[in-house]
Design an enzyme around this catalytic site. Structure first.
Site: not given
Length: 266
Positions: A106, A167, A193-194, A215-216
């Protein structure tokens, strides 16, 4: 890309995956909690920041994340997070391959520490070099249809446009650009992301994304395993809705049953 047939698996670089949810491994309170959340999510692709992994073989107790990820169960996707330019990203990818990790990467290059926005110029340079060296490259990019096309032309296996900054949990703030990227794509599109809520993941899938990376939102949840299952369900629901076809939006109301016919009876 055109819609996949019903229940078709995700396919990247000739490899098939039953899950369209990709998970990151940062920010978990413990590696054990991370391991359990990965299992709960049903994911088959797991990203790991190379700077958090022990590639020396010396069993570094502070960089032992790889000991909690079963390579027989998941495709381990090293990422170059932390690289400031193409040269650093290429060096990290080579280091991972030399340590025996899959030759998948990645590609992340974001030199701005405040917003972590990807550098399109350095990303394209690194992608060209890594593809030329036989890597399967999944690049993280701004939601820019032009750079997405350029990366596909040099042979990347996917494009991974951001929904909003890493994040931030702000959801898909780039939906119009993502629609164009999906329309023009010749490789899978992974919204990355986000995504801070399962509804964000469902929205990405409803737009026609092939997969999402989260993830976050899972890692910092009060119950990461339960949140992982929520994202799993949202991804499936969003993909199902996309494949079936979502009803068109209308400017006016449209009754779901007759309004007056029964009044005329008798």
């Amino acid at each position: 890309m055109s819609a996949a047939t019903d229940n078709a698996p995700l396919e990247i670089a000739g490899r098939r995956f039953g899950s369209r949810l990709i998970l990151g491994t940062g920010k978990f309170a413990s590696p054990e909690l991370m391991r359990d959340a990965l299992a709960a999510s049903g994911t088959e692709i797991v990203t790991v920041a190379l700077r958090r992994a022990d590639l020396s073989g010396r069993k570094d107790p502070f960089a032992n994340i790889l000991e909690f990820i079963d390579p027989g169960r998941y495709l381990l996707l090293p990422n170059t997070s932390g690289a400031m330019n193409a040269a650093e990203a290429v060096r990290l990818a080579r280091l991972a391959a030399a340590a025996g990790l899959p030759k998948w990467v990645k590609l992340e290059i974001h030199p701005d520490p405040r917003y972590l926005l990807p550098d399109p110029v350095e990303t394209l340079l690194a992608a060209e070099q890594l593809v030329g060296e036989g890597f399967t490259v999944l690049p993280y990019i701004n939601a820019d249809p032009v750079i997405a096309k350029r990366l596909q032309e040099v042979g990347t296996a996917t494009v991974m446009p951001l929904g909003s900054p890493i994040g931030s949990n702000r959801g898909i703030q780039t939906r119009d650009q993502i629609r164009i990227i999906i329309e023009q794509a010749t490789v899978p599109v992974v919204v990355d992301a986000g995504l801070g809520a399962p509804s964000h993941a469902a929205e990405a899938m409803e737009l026609g994304a092939d997969a999402v990376l989260v993830n976050t939102a899972i890692a910092v949840a009060g119950d990461p395993c339960r949140m992982a299952r929520a994202f799993q369900a949202a991804v499936k629901a969003g993909r199902d809705a996309y494949e079936v076809g979502i009803a068109d939006e209308l400017e006016t109301a449209s009754p779901t049953s007759p309004l007056t016919a029964f009044l005329d009876d008798g």
